[in-house]
Design a protein around this motif. Structure first.
Motif, PDB file in Angstrom:
ATOM      1  N   PHE A  45       0.850  -1.200   0.000  1.00 13.72           N
ATOM      2  CA  PHE A  45       0.000   0.000   0.000  1.00 13.72           C
ATOM      3  C   PHE A  45       0.881   1.243   0.000  1.00 13.72           C
ATOM      4  CE2 PHE A  45       0.301  -1.420   4.454  1.00 13.72           C
ATOM      5  CZ  PHE A  45       0.757  -0.279   5.100  1.00 13.72           C
ATOM      6  N   GLU A  46       0.334   2.308  -0.576  1.00 15.20           N
ATOM      7  CA  GLU A  46       1.080   3.563  -0.721  1.00 15.20           C
ATOM      8  C   GLU A  46       0.108   4.729  -0.517  1.00 15.20           C
ATOM      9  OE1 GLU A  46       4.427   4.110  -2.055  1.00 15.20           O
ATOM     10  OE2 GLU A  46       4.895   2.269  -3.158  1.00 15.20           O
ATOM     11  N   GLU A  65     -11.454   1.685  -9.352  1.00  8.66           N
ATOM     12  CA  GLU A  65     -11.077   0.337  -8.922  1.00  8.66           C
ATOM     13  C   GLU A  65     -10.115   0.278  -7.748  1.00  8.66           C
ATOM     14  OE1 GLU A  65      -9.598  -1.352 -12.555  1.00  8.66           O
ATOM     15  OE2 GLU A  65     -11.573  -1.309 -13.511  1.00  8.66           O
ATOM     16  N   MET A  66      -9.737   1.425  -7.195  1.00  8.24           N
ATOM     17  CA  MET A  66      -8.749   1.356  -6.114  1.00  8.24           C
ATOM     18  C   MET A  66      -9.396   1.041  -4.779  1.00  8.24           C
ATOM     19  SD  MET A  66      -5.405   3.595  -6.408  1.00  8.24           S
ATOM     20  CE  MET A  66      -6.054   5.203  -6.140  1.00  8.24           C
ATOM     21  N   TYR A  67      -8.701   0.259  -3.984  1.00  2.04           N
ATOM     22  CA  TYR A  67      -9.098   0.031  -2.596  1.00  2.04           C
ATOM     23  C   TYR A  67      -8.435   1.115  -1.755  1.00  2.04           C
ATOM     24  CZ  TYR A  67     -11.032  -4.503  -3.774  1.00  2.04           C
ATOM     25  OH  TYR A  67     -11.796  -5.502  -4.293  1.00  2.04           O
ATOM     26  N   THR A  68      -9.220   2.128  -1.406  1.00  3.49           N
ATOM     27  CA  THR A  68      -8.685   3.296  -0.723  1.00  3.49           C
ATOM     28  C   THR A  68      -9.308   3.421   0.657  1.00  3.49           C
ATOM     29  OG1 THR A  68      -8.323   4.414  -2.828  1.00  3.49           O
ATOM     30  CG2 THR A  68      -8.493   5.829  -0.887  1.00  3.49           C
ATOM     31  N   ARG A  75      -4.476   9.252   7.125  1.00 10.34           N
ATOM     32  CA  ARG A  75      -3.848   9.436   5.812  1.00 10.34           C
ATOM     33  C   ARG A  75      -4.578   8.569   4.801  1.00 10.34           C
ATOM     34  NH1 ARG A  75       0.904   9.365   9.520  1.00 10.34           N
ATOM     35  NH2 ARG A  75      -0.017   7.338   9.957  1.00 10.34           N
ATOM     36  N   SER A  76      -4.742   9.099   3.575  1.00 10.68           N
ATOM     37  CA  SER A  76      -5.407   8.293   2.548  1.00 10.68           C
ATOM     38  C   SER A  76      -4.405   7.322   1.941  1.00 10.68           C
ATOM     39  CB  SER A  76      -6.003   9.187   1.462  1.00 10.68           C
ATOM     40  OG  SER A  76      -6.640   8.358   0.504  1.00 10.68           O
ATOM     41  N   ILE A  77      -4.738   6.052   2.066  1.00  6.78           N
ATOM     42  CA  ILE A  77      -3.856   4.965   1.650  1.00  6.78           C
ATOM     43  C   ILE A  77      -4.594   4.158   0.589  1.00  6.78           C
ATOM     44  CG2 ILE A  77      -2.956   2.737   2.501  1.00  6.78           C
ATOM     45  CD1 ILE A  77      -1.405   5.080   3.616  1.00  6.78           C
ATOM     46  N   SER A  78      -3.854   3.641  -0.400  1.00  4.26           N
ATOM     47  CA  SER A  78      -4.500   2.739  -1.357  1.00  4.26           C
ATOM     48  C   SER A  78      -3.675   1.478  -1.522  1.00  4.26           C
ATOM     49  CB  SER A  78      -4.661   3.411  -2.722  1.00  4.26           C
ATOM     50  OG  SER A  78      -5.581   4.478  -2.631  1.00  4.26           O
ATOM     51  N   LEU A  79      -4.376   0.358  -1.651  1.00  3.71           N
ATOM     52  CA  LEU A  79      -3.677  -0.872  -2.023  1.00  3.71           C
ATOM     53  C   LEU A  79      -3.193  -0.680  -3.448  1.00  3.71           C
ATOM     54  CD1 LEU A  79      -6.061  -3.671  -0.667  1.00  3.71           C
ATOM     55  CD2 LEU A  79      -4.154  -2.521   0.472  1.00  3.71           C
TER      56      LEU A  79
END
Ligand code: HAM
Length: 437
Positions: A45-46, A65-68, A75-79
């Motif tokens: 994740f980033e 399509e992002m898992y956010t 903090r907003s993180i996405s796989l």
């Protein structure tokens, strides 16, 4: 019915199919590892903004399509939906570009896209990828493409094809985009398609619906509008591909789902996979490093779908990684023999031979059944007589032949015989090509 199920759209790989999965992953990475690409293990994740800026806000991958989620520090993180943006971030952050160019890296692992699951389209998908950053040499474009092609060929795949085009650069693409937009404005398109055309007119070229395709016959093409530099680059890429023995088809309407591509762009598709036929793809990206805060270095890379490549192998009747899980299966009969076998298994494994034991005091018949199931080419049988004489029985399962071997010599004896026996075992690990010549 169990209480828990794996999340929807997430494939799992367990024995026996997991050995095929591993063999595919190994085969996809093998050519790159032997062409100077170093391994990079990336975060799963980033920061969400990395993908928004790097991959592009207008892409489905990022916008839909992002898992956010927010982490515990809000903090907003996405796989990670793909690997290229993370590699760029790591190169910039760790100054990997200061140690000589091009930086050549490979990676493998899971990526996440909230797509509608179907055969070959997963929410957790596996890729093997490479990125070569900091050189515009067209020979490098050809290398990247040739490494993917070699990986598929090593697996024995035949029913795939390579589509290739050039998407131009910041010099020539804007004018082309305008002429395409003007062309699309004159067509009979529904409002949703018009909306897509406004966001990215190139996407409309990829519309599969016959009523749209029927109107696109005279659409202007990027390859006819390349600037001199892009034309020269593309010509040279194709010359180097000929040197590399790679076959391709010109695909002037190829559109990829990510926004960062410039110049050389390609996709591998397999003809037996139905709707989800893309087994790998990639291309060059000029502005990506800069967009994540680095120098203006151009790069090129690919992402090969491990799940789909496995499906392609299965569709062609190939069995990557097929063969026994272990080389030697140990069968102890009686308590003292169990100690001999535990020690012998340790010695065999230390000598580099894989070994398993019939656990659970099953008696000769039950243990031999387990030995059969293991498909090990050699079975070592130890009973009270063998313990008393410091020997073991070695049975070659292929021929049924059995002989008595001194315990002190059995490791060397088996190493010798395994070296001259053709099993899929270690070949699979060392050189996937051996399995499917
Ligand atoms: P991509 O085309 O989005 O490219 O993905 C690469 C490959 O991953 C696809 O060709 C496909 O085989 C597999 N794949 C993608 N989505 C799914 C899914 N939902 N289920 C199963 N397999 C899937 C990229 O990701 C770029 N980062 C590649 C790249 C690297 N370009 C330059 N460098």
């Amino acid at each position: 019915m169990t209480e828990f199920r794996a999340p929807k759209g997430v494939p799992e790989y367990f024995p026996p199919r997991s050995s095929a999965f591993l063999a595919v992953r190994e085969a996809l990475a093998y050519p790159a590892r032997h062409a100077g690409y170093g391994y990079i293990e990336l975060p799963v994740f980033e920061d969400t903004a990395l993908f928004v800026r790097g991959v592009g806000e207008s892409t489905d991958v990022v916008s839909k399509e992002m898992y956010t989620f927010l982490d515990r520090g809000e903090r907003s993180i996405s796989l990670r939906p793909e690997g290229t943006a993370g590699v760029m971030r790591s190169i910039v952050e760790n100054r990997l570009d200061k140690a000589g160019l091009p930086v050549k890296l490979w990676y493998a692992g899971p990526f996440f896209r909230a797509e509608r699951p179907q055969h070959g389209r997963y929410r957790q998908l596996q890729q093997v990828g490479i990125e070569a950053v900091g050189s515009e040499d067209p020979a490098l474009d050809a290398e990247v493409i040739a490494l993917a092609d070699e990986a598929y060929r090593r697996l024995g795949l035949r029913h795939y094809r390579l589509d290739l085009t050039s998407l131009g650069c910041a010099q020539c693409r804007p004018a082309y985009r305008e002429s395409l937009s003007a062309f699309l404005a004159g067509l009979d398109l529904d409002p949703a398609t018009r909306e897509r055309a406004a966001q990215n007119p190139l996407r409309v070229l990829d519309d599969k619906r016959p009523e749209v395709q029927a109107q696109l016959g005279d659409a202007p093409l990027m390859v006819d509008a390349l600037c001199t530099d892009c034309q020269r680059h593309y010509d040279q890429v194709r010359e180097f591909l000929v040197d590399a023995g790679v076959h391709w088809q010109e695909a002037p309407r190829l559109v990829r789902g990510l926004d960062y591509y410039t110049r050389t762009t390609f996709e591998f598709t397999h003809e037996m996979l139905g709707a989800q036929s893309g087994i790998g793809g990639g291309g060059r990206y000029d502005g990506l490093m800069e967009s994540v805060g680095g120098d203006a270095l151009s790069g090129i890379g690919f992402g090969l779908g491990t799940d789909r490549t496995l499906l392609a192998c299965e569709a062609e009747g190939l069995e990557p990684g097929a063969g026994a899980a272990v080389a030697v299966f140990l069968v102890p009969i009686g308590a003292p023999a169990r100690h001999v076998c535990v020690r012998l298994a340790r010695e065999l494994r230390a000598a580099g031979l894989s070994a398993d034991i019939a656990y659970g005091e099953r008696g000769l018949k039950g243990s031999m059944k387990a030995a059969d199931r293991s498909a090990a080419p050699f079975v070592v049988i130890v009973g009270d007589d063998e313990v008393a004489t410091d020997t073991v029985g070695v049975k070659e399962m292929g021929t049924g032949e059995q002989q008595t071997v001194p315990l002190a010599e059995v490791v060397a004896h088996l190493a010798d015989r395994l070296a001259s026996t053709t099993t899929n075992l270690d070949h699979a690990r060392k050189d996937p090509r051996v399995q499917n010549p």
